[in-house]
Design a protein around this motif. Structure first.
Motif, mmCIF file in Angstrom:
data_model
loop_
_atom_site.group_PDB
_atom_site.id
_atom_site.type_symbol
_atom_site.label_atom_id
_atom_site.label_comp_id
_atom_site.label_asym_id
_atom_site.label_seq_id
_atom_site.Cartn_x
_atom_site.Cartn_y
_atom_site.Cartn_z
ATOM 1 N N TYR A 1 6.464 -9.518 -8.956
ATOM 2 C CA TYR A 1 7.719 -9.411 -9.703
ATOM 3 C C TYR A 1 7.673 -8.094 -10.461
ATOM 4 O O TYR A 1 6.884 -7.935 -11.387
ATOM 5 N N ARG A 2 8.513 -7.140 -10.046
ATOM 6 C CA ARG A 2 8.408 -5.788 -10.594
ATOM 7 C C ARG A 2 9.759 -5.246 -11.047
ATOM 8 O O ARG A 2 10.770 -5.470 -10.405
ATOM 9 N N MET A 3 9.734 -4.527 -12.145
ATOM 10 C CA MET A 3 10.901 -3.782 -12.605
ATOM 11 C C MET A 3 10.377 -2.426 -13.094
ATOM 12 O O MET A 3 9.942 -2.291 -14.240
ATOM 13 N N PRO A 4 10.398 -1.437 -12.207
ATOM 14 C CA PRO A 4 9.880 -0.114 -12.584
ATOM 15 C C PRO A 4 10.828 0.610 -13.528
ATOM 16 O O PRO A 4 12.007 0.270 -13.624
ATOM 17 N N GLY A 5 10.289 1.606 -14.203
ATOM 18 C CA GLY A 5 11.151 2.505 -14.958
ATOM 19 C C GLY A 5 11.939 3.351 -13.973
ATOM 20 O O GLY A 5 11.597 3.454 -12.805
ATOM 21 N N ARG A 6 13.002 3.921 -14.448
ATOM 22 C CA ARG A 6 13.852 4.707 -13.546
ATOM 23 C C ARG A 6 14.048 6.080 -14.154
ATOM 24 O O ARG A 6 14.413 6.187 -15.324
ATOM 25 N N GLY A 7 13.787 7.120 -13.379
ATOM 26 C CA GLY A 7 13.952 8.475 -13.881
ATOM 27 C C GLY A 7 15.270 9.078 -13.452
ATOM 28 O O GLY A 7 15.691 8.915 -12.310
ATOM 29 N N PHE A 8 15.944 9.734 -14.376
ATOM 30 C CA PHE A 8 17.174 10.454 -14.076
ATOM 31 C C PHE A 8 16.944 11.922 -14.412
ATOM 32 O O PHE A 8 16.546 12.252 -15.533
ATOM 33 N N TYR A 9 17.177 12.774 -13.446
ATOM 34 C CA TYR A 9 16.975 14.204 -13.646
ATOM 35 C C TYR A 9 18.243 14.931 -13.245
ATOM 36 O O TYR A 9 18.835 14.644 -12.204
ATOM 37 N N GLU A 10 18.666 15.860 -14.068
ATOM 38 C CA GLU A 10 19.919 16.569 -13.848
ATOM 39 C C GLU A 10 19.959 17.184 -12.451
ATOM 40 O O GLU A 10 19.022 17.856 -12.021
ATOM 41 N N GLY A 11 21.044 16.920 -11.753
ATOM 42 C CA GLY A 11 21.235 17.488 -10.422
ATOM 43 C C GLY A 11 20.507 16.752 -9.318
ATOM 44 O O GLY A 11 20.550 17.165 -8.171
ATOM 45 N N GLN A 12 19.825 15.653 -9.639
ATOM 46 C CA GLN A 12 19.084 14.899 -8.626
ATOM 47 C C GLN A 12 19.513 13.436 -8.661
ATOM 48 O O GLN A 12 19.968 12.934 -9.684
ATOM 49 N N VAL B 1 5.623 4.419 -13.444
ATOM 50 C CA VAL B 1 4.923 4.758 -14.661
ATOM 51 C C VAL B 1 5.592 3.998 -15.791
ATOM 52 O O VAL B 1 6.799 4.082 -15.967
ATOM 53 N N ASN B 2 4.837 3.206 -16.518
ATOM 54 C CA ASN B 2 5.376 2.425 -17.634
ATOM 55 C C ASN B 2 6.535 1.527 -17.213
ATOM 56 O O ASN B 2 7.565 1.483 -17.862
ATOM 57 N N GLY B 3 6.376 0.801 -16.129
ATOM 58 C CA GLY B 3 7.403 -0.131 -15.695
ATOM 59 C C GLY B 3 7.575 -1.257 -16.700
ATOM 60 O O GLY B 3 6.697 -1.530 -17.526
ATOM 61 N N ARG C 1 9.986 -9.627 -5.838
ATOM 62 C CA ARG C 1 11.246 -9.131 -6.381
ATOM 63 C C ARG C 1 11.007 -7.767 -6.994
ATOM 64 O O ARG C 1 10.102 -7.586 -7.800
ATOM 65 N N ASP C 2 11.839 -6.809 -6.594
ATOM 66 C CA ASP C 2 11.906 -5.499 -7.233
ATOM 67 C C ASP C 2 13.282 -5.376 -7.856
ATOM 68 O O ASP C 2 14.291 -5.592 -7.186
ATOM 69 N N ILE C 3 13.311 -5.040 -9.138
ATOM 70 C CA ILE C 3 14.558 -4.921 -9.878
ATOM 71 C C ILE C 3 14.740 -3.458 -10.241
ATOM 72 O O ILE C 3 13.863 -2.860 -10.867
ATOM 73 N N LEU C 4 15.841 -2.883 -9.830
ATOM 74 C CA LEU C 4 16.154 -1.486 -10.136
ATOM 75 C C LEU C 4 17.325 -1.476 -11.104
ATOM 76 O O LEU C 4 18.477 -1.680 -10.706
#
Length: 173
Positions: free
Chosen positions: A45-56, A63-65, A155-158
Motif C-alpha cells: 500500500y503506497r502513496m509516494p510524494g509527487r514532484g512538480f517542476y516548472e515546464g515538466q 522519496v519521503n512518501g 495499491r499505488d495512490i497518486l
C-alpha cells in the motif's frame, strides 16, 4: 487513449465495483480492522510524494512518501487509530467521505488477478476544526481472487497535490 489490455466482463466489473464501494464505506465508518480482512497477506500500500517542476509533467518519486506499507505496518497503523488513548490524531474521530469514480478494470497477468484504476476524492473534516480538506488522486490497484472473494493485493495512490495540506493522514485513501 488506447489500451491494449483486456477489459473484464460485465459480471466481474460489477464485483469489482461492489468491492471498491464496500471499501469506501468501511473507510468512512473507520472500520479499518474489517478492511484489513479484505487485503492479501503480501499487500503493498503506497502513496509516494509527487514532484512538480516548472515546464515538466508531474513525476512520481518515492522519496519521503506518505505511505509505503505492508500488512504488518498497516495493522500497526490501524491498531493505533482504533485506540483514541494512544493518539490525538483521531480523538475526536475525523469525519470522512470517500468518492470513487472513473473505475476501469482489466484482466491481470495471472488468472484470477485484476488491474483496476480509479479516481478518488476524499472529503475530511475534524470535529474540532472549521475547515474541511479535500484530497484528489488516482489509484492503481491489483485485486486477487482468494477463496472466491476479491482481495486487495497492491495499491499505488497518486495524489494530485505536491504537498498535502492536512495536519495529518489518519485515514486510508
Amino acid at each position: 487513449m488506447e489500451n491494449t489490455q483486456q477489459q473484464v466482463d460485465d459480471a466481474t466489473y460489477r464485483r469489482i465495483l461492489n468491492f471498491l464501494y464496500d471499501e469506501a464505506e468501511l473507510f468512512d465508518q473507520h472500520a479499518y480492522g474489517r478492511w484489513l480482512e479484505r487485503v492479501t497477506p503480501d499487500i503493498r500500500y503506497r502513496m509516494p510524494g509527487r514532484g512538480f517542476y516548472e515546464g515538466q509533467a508531474p513525476e512520481t518519486q518515492f522519496v519521503n512518501g506518505y505511505y509505503d506499507d505492508d500488512y504488518t505496518t498497516l495493522a500497526v497503523r490501524i491498531d493505533l487509530w482504533s485506540r483514541p488513548s494512544s493518539t490525538t490524531a483521531e480523538n475526536p474521530q475525523t469525519i470522512t467521505r470517500h468518492f470513487v469514480t472513473n473505475i476501469r478494470a482489466y484482466d491481470g497477468a495471472q488468472p484470477g488477478t485484476f488491474r483496476v484504476t480509479s479516481h478518488v476524492l476524499v472529503f475530511r473534516v475534524r470535529p474540532t476544526q472549521k475547515q474541511p480538506y479535500f484530497f484528489s488522486g488516482r489509484r492503481e490497484d491489483q485485486l486477487r481472487e482468494v477463496d472466491g472473494e476479491l482481495r486487495l493485493a497492491a495499491r499505488d495512490i497518486l495524489m494530485d497535490e505536491a504537498v498535502l495540506m492536512s495536519p495529518n493522514l489518519s485515514f486510508l485513501v
